[in-house]
Design a protein around this motif. Structure first.
Motif, PDB file in Angstrom:
ATOM      1  N   PHE A  24       0.831  -1.209   0.000  1.00  0.00           N
ATOM      2  CA  PHE A  24       0.000   0.000   0.000  1.00  0.00           C
ATOM      3  C   PHE A  24       0.861   1.253   0.000  1.00  0.00           C
ATOM      4  N   SER A  25       1.958   1.239   0.745  1.00  0.00           N
ATOM      5  CA  SER A  25       2.737   2.470   0.806  1.00  0.00           C
ATOM      6  C   SER A  25       3.544   2.690  -0.465  1.00  0.00           C
ATOM      7  N   GLU A  26       3.724   1.624  -1.253  1.00  0.00           N
ATOM      8  CA  GLU A  26       4.411   1.822  -2.535  1.00  0.00           C
ATOM      9  C   GLU A  26       3.440   2.241  -3.640  1.00  0.00           C
ATOM     10  N   GLN A  27       2.286   1.579  -3.687  1.00  0.00           N
ATOM     11  CA  GLN A  27       1.387   1.780  -4.834  1.00  0.00           C
ATOM     12  C   GLN A  27       0.017   2.317  -4.472  1.00  0.00           C
ATOM     13  N   GLY A  31      -4.002   0.769  -6.190  1.00  0.00           N
ATOM     14  CA  GLY A  31      -2.920   0.412  -7.090  1.00  0.00           C
ATOM     15  C   GLY A  31      -2.245  -0.907  -6.732  1.00  0.00           C
ATOM     16  N   THR A  32      -2.686  -1.494  -5.636  1.00  0.00           N
ATOM     17  CA  THR A  32      -2.110  -2.754  -5.166  1.00  0.00           C
ATOM     18  C   THR A  32      -3.081  -3.899  -5.426  1.00  0.00           C
TER      19      THR A  32
ATOM     20  N   GLU B  26     -12.663  12.063  -6.159  1.00  0.00           N
ATOM     21  CA  GLU B  26     -13.595  11.223  -5.393  1.00  0.00           C
ATOM     22  C   GLU B  26     -12.992   9.857  -5.071  1.00  0.00           C
ATOM     23  N   GLN B  27     -12.355   9.236  -6.064  1.00  0.00           N
ATOM     24  CA  GLN B  27     -11.928   7.841  -5.891  1.00  0.00           C
ATOM     25  C   GLN B  27     -10.427   7.629  -5.998  1.00  0.00           C
ATOM     26  N   GLY B  28      -9.707   8.678  -6.319  1.00  0.00           N
ATOM     27  CA  GLY B  28      -8.275   8.504  -6.538  1.00  0.00           C
ATOM     28  C   GLY B  28      -8.001   8.001  -7.950  1.00  0.00           C
ATOM     29  N   TYR B  29      -6.735   8.089  -8.357  1.00  0.00           N
ATOM     30  CA  TYR B  29      -6.367   7.723  -9.731  1.00  0.00           C
ATOM     31  C   TYR B  29      -6.651   6.251 -10.021  1.00  0.00           C
TER      32      TYR B  29
END
Lengths: 200, 200
Positions: A24-27, A31-32, B26-29
């Motif tokens: 989580f802290s990387e992506q 994004g994870t 709202e939701q992030g990229y």
DNA sequence: CGGTACAGACCGAGCGGTCGGTCGGCACAG
DNA sequence: CTGTGCCGACCGACCGCTCGGTCTGTACCG
């Protein structure tokens, strides 16, 4: 134990939570992928789901326990400070700073992934965060009422101080130029200045 | 024109960028699908791709133009301030504050989606951000050298001031209790206190 | 003026691939 | 022989993106 709120335990997180934290802290949360977390945890995807029922539960596990830890420590810091507004302020700010250095990645996730929390998790998290903010708000108000703080805008000053402490998690590095004690010294000085305390 | 750096144009963004901005905030990229952006833009997915070549290009379009706008405005604010460190500080901080209120969603995206930028976009963005930070760093150093600022930690104070200005984007609401002018007044007072300027 | 050629704006359908999550089963400890 | 811990195989849904094509205009030719 005196000053025990200054140190944060170093017992490691459960493997799946540690893996989620790292990913989580990387992506970021969205994004994870769950597969990436499983990989980091040296587990298969079903193996991961054996321990946590969903991706959201991993986020919740990271965020809620760390916020509770912050509240516990700052409650203790406050208790140990006695009645003086200046001491209460110093203790709570130092606690905030040390927390955001020792638990920097969890704190960072908690403050940047609010959008990714399902409503119930988000509401619970916000409640804890607001509780922490109100603790400092009351201290600054007390200090202004007693004349030891000089700011004209106690609540804004309180939020500004919290903000700069939280931001420490975004740039602090354990192997960086400044050690935790130096950061505490500097930022305590800045925080006092912001609320208009006498001593720099 | 005098004080023109205080106002930010209100010409609307291109429709696809406005849609992306709304969805991202709202939701992030990573939490936003290209279909959702297309929907908000009243376009089909291929229609959207006719205007922008990728999802990443939408983020880049939002982030880079707004950061350039900030640099332009704060450059003008600095120029108009003359040689006085106090005036330079006040102008640049006011510019930072007004920017983070007028462009709050873009500024928020820019500061929270750094992780989602592809390396070249991220590097370019960071370069602009650092340029902005160094501008304030030099002013605070100048003020300390001239004796009008009293902080013992100029660079940390400068970063703390930037941090509290940036954070305005996370809580400011155009229809909230505080108007932009009030926020400027209060936060200018807090920022001065943080760097140890005389007047509150 | 009508006709042709072209360009920008846009879309329905669908690509290969990944997503979060699940199912049935295997190995082993008590 | 039951429960815990774990996995290979798989699911339907959705991902970012692209293909081949259709519109609406607009500019220029004769």
């Amino acid at each position: 134990m005196s000053g025990s709120w200054r140190s944060f335990g170093d017992e490691p997180l459960p493997v799946p939570l540690a893996a989620a934290l790292s990913a989580f802290s990387e992506q970021g949360y969205h994004g994870t992928s769950i597969r990436r977390i499983a990989e980091k945890a040296h587990l298969s995807v079903p193996g991961l789901y054996h321990h946590y029922p969903s991706k959201q539960a991993l986020l919740e596990g990271l965020v809620m326990t760390v916020m509770q830890e912050l509240l516990d420590h700052s409650g203790q810091a406050l208790e140990e400070a006695g009645p003086s507004a200046q001491r209460r302020f110093d203790h709570v700010v130092e606690c905030l700073l040390r927390f955001h250095m020792h638990r920097r990645r969890q704190a960072f996730i908690a403050s940047t992934e609010i959008r990714s929390m399902k409503p119930e998790v988000r509401d619970a998290y916000i409640a804890l965060r607001d509780q922490q903010q109100r603790m400092l708000d009351r201290i600054v108000e007390q200090g202004v009422a007693e004349g030891v703080f000089a700011t004209a805008y106690p609540q804004d000053a309180s939020r500004a101080v919290t903000t700069m402490c939280v931001a420490v998690a975004t740039w602090f590095r354990p192997d960086g130029d400044l050690g935790p004690d130096q950061v505490v010294q500097r930022y305590l000085s800045l925080a006092r200045a912001t609320v208009g305390a006498e001593s720099g």
